[in-house]
Scaffold this motif. Structure first.
Motif, mmCIF file in Angstrom:
data_model
loop_
_atom_site.group_PDB
_atom_site.id
_atom_site.type_symbol
_atom_site.label_atom_id
_atom_site.label_comp_id
_atom_site.label_asym_id
_atom_site.label_seq_id
_atom_site.Cartn_x
_atom_site.Cartn_y
_atom_site.Cartn_z
ATOM 1 N N LEU A 39 60.966 99.531 -58.185
ATOM 2 C CA LEU A 39 61.858 101.063 -57.567
ATOM 3 C C LEU A 39 63.035 101.023 -56.878
ATOM 4 O O LEU A 39 63.579 99.669 -56.140
ATOM 5 N N GLY A 72 61.216 106.345 -58.505
ATOM 6 C CA GLY A 72 59.954 105.013 -59.532
ATOM 7 C C GLY A 72 60.134 105.646 -61.092
ATOM 8 O O GLY A 72 61.170 106.116 -61.729
ATOM 9 N N SER A 81 54.739 105.231 -64.111
ATOM 10 C CA SER A 81 53.713 103.859 -64.588
ATOM 11 C C SER A 81 53.100 103.860 -63.003
ATOM 12 O O SER A 81 52.148 103.118 -62.590
ATOM 13 N N ASN A 82 54.453 103.797 -62.318
ATOM 14 C CA ASN A 82 53.908 102.809 -60.978
ATOM 15 C C ASN A 82 53.995 104.439 -60.034
ATOM 16 O O ASN A 82 52.478 104.912 -59.671
ATOM 17 N N HIS A 134 50.433 105.907 -59.104
ATOM 18 C CA HIS A 134 49.715 104.980 -58.001
ATOM 19 C C HIS A 134 49.939 105.687 -56.500
ATOM 20 O O HIS A 134 51.423 106.017 -56.526
ATOM 21 N N THR A 178 57.636 111.253 -59.407
ATOM 22 C CA THR A 178 57.988 109.671 -59.841
ATOM 23 C C THR A 178 58.840 109.131 -58.185
ATOM 24 O O THR A 178 59.628 108.297 -58.394
ATOM 25 N N ALA A 197 54.135 99.755 -54.882
ATOM 26 C CA ALA A 197 53.482 100.954 -55.220
ATOM 27 C C ALA A 197 53.177 99.516 -56.196
ATOM 28 O O ALA A 197 53.539 98.656 -57.203
ATOM 29 N N TRP A 198 51.917 99.939 -57.166
ATOM 30 C CA TRP A 198 51.301 98.814 -58.681
ATOM 31 C C TRP A 198 51.709 99.789 -59.431
ATOM 32 O O TRP A 198 52.195 101.112 -59.704
ATOM 33 N N ASP A 199 52.144 98.406 -60.456
ATOM 34 C CA ASP A 199 52.678 99.385 -61.845
ATOM 35 C C ASP A 199 51.652 99.324 -62.868
ATOM 36 O O ASP A 199 51.092 97.913 -63.384
ATOM 37 N N ASN A 200 51.034 99.817 -63.147
ATOM 38 C CA ASN A 200 50.394 100.152 -63.917
ATOM 39 C C ASN A 200 49.975 100.246 -65.869
ATOM 40 O O ASN A 200 49.361 99.656 -66.552
ATOM 41 N N MET A 235 52.227 94.432 -58.868
ATOM 42 C CA MET A 235 52.844 94.864 -58.135
ATOM 43 C C MET A 235 54.957 94.923 -58.237
ATOM 44 O O MET A 235 55.774 94.189 -58.677
ATOM 45 N N VAL A 236 54.992 96.656 -57.355
ATOM 46 C CA VAL A 236 56.671 96.837 -57.223
ATOM 47 C C VAL A 236 57.377 96.833 -55.836
ATOM 48 O O VAL A 236 56.236 97.822 -55.527
#
Lengths: 110, 122
Positions: A4, A24, A27-28, A32, A70, A91-94, A99-100
């Motif tokens: 991020l 971001g 995916s983050n 999320h 994003t 935020a979480w990155d799936n 976690m980022v």
């Protein structure tokens, strides 16, 4: 290099408004919720906003979070000298299943 | 008031092990997910590991995967981080924190402990 992206520093005068950006990807932030944290020197981080735009109890409404696509933004109005701190988005990155955090933004109240 | 207290930090030589603990007080661990986050003095936050409320989902940062293990004991209200094969770059303040607000895995970390300092040096 953080996943991020935040500006390294921002500044504004007391009483003014400042915004801190957090960029971001799909995916983050795009998938999320984003949270923002404040860290004063020598102390642990403190939650400011969560689920993009919610504030936990005790956090004044001078602090507000928002998100679009994003990217996310933390806005602080009515700046006070006590707001001088480092601010982090997270935020979480799936895609990575991790976690980022952003690299942090140092706020200076001039 | 919800509190988390880390312990177990200290000075350790490269290649050695250390186990960090994070004790909760006046509240239950049950039903909550937890994270470990570290910070090198003067640097930003670096996420380390995650454990879901039911331990079915564990996740690690690339920098520690295969060396660190996160676990929990809800009967003792305690979170752990077993750190093996420590490296000088693992030197940092280690914080434990709970997903206290929101339902997302990475949402609303609250509270945070005060942190415990791990120094890896020969």
């Amino acid at each position: 290099q953080s996943v991020l992206t935040q500006p390294p520093s921002v500044s504004a005068a007391p009483g003014q408004k400042v915004t801190i950006s957090c960029s971001g990807g799909p995916s983050n932030i795009g998938s999320h919720s984003i949270s923002w944290y404040l860290q004063l020197p020598g102390t642990a981080p403190k939650l400011l906003t969560y689920d993009d735009d919610k504030r936990p109890p005790g956090i004044p409404d001078r602090f507000s979070g928002s998100k679009s696509g994003t990217s996310a933004t933390l806005a602080i109005t009515g700046l006070q000298t006590g707001d001088e701190a480092d601010y982090y988005c997270g935020a979480w990155d799936n895609s990575l299943d991790v976690m980022v955090f952003g690299g942090g933004t140092k706020l200076t109240v001039l | 008031q919800v509190q988390l207290v880390e312990s177990g930090g200290g000075v350790v030589q490269p290649g050695n092990s250390l186990r960090l603990s994070c004790a909760g007080s006046r509240y239950s661990f049950t039903g909550y997910a937890f994270h470990w986050v570290r910070q090198t003095p003067g640097k930003g936050l670096e996420w380390v590991a995650f454990i879901s409320h039911d331990e079915n989902h564990l996740s690690y940062a690339d920098s520690v995967r295969g060396r660190f293990t996160i676990s929990r004991d809800d009967s003792e209200n305690t979170l752990y981080l077993q750190m093996n094969s420590l490296r000088t770059e693992d030197t940092a303040i280690y914080y434990c924190t709970r997903v206290g607000f929101g339902v997302d895995l990475g949402s609303g970390f609250h509270p945070w402990g005060r942190g415990t300092l791990v120094t890896v040096s020969s």
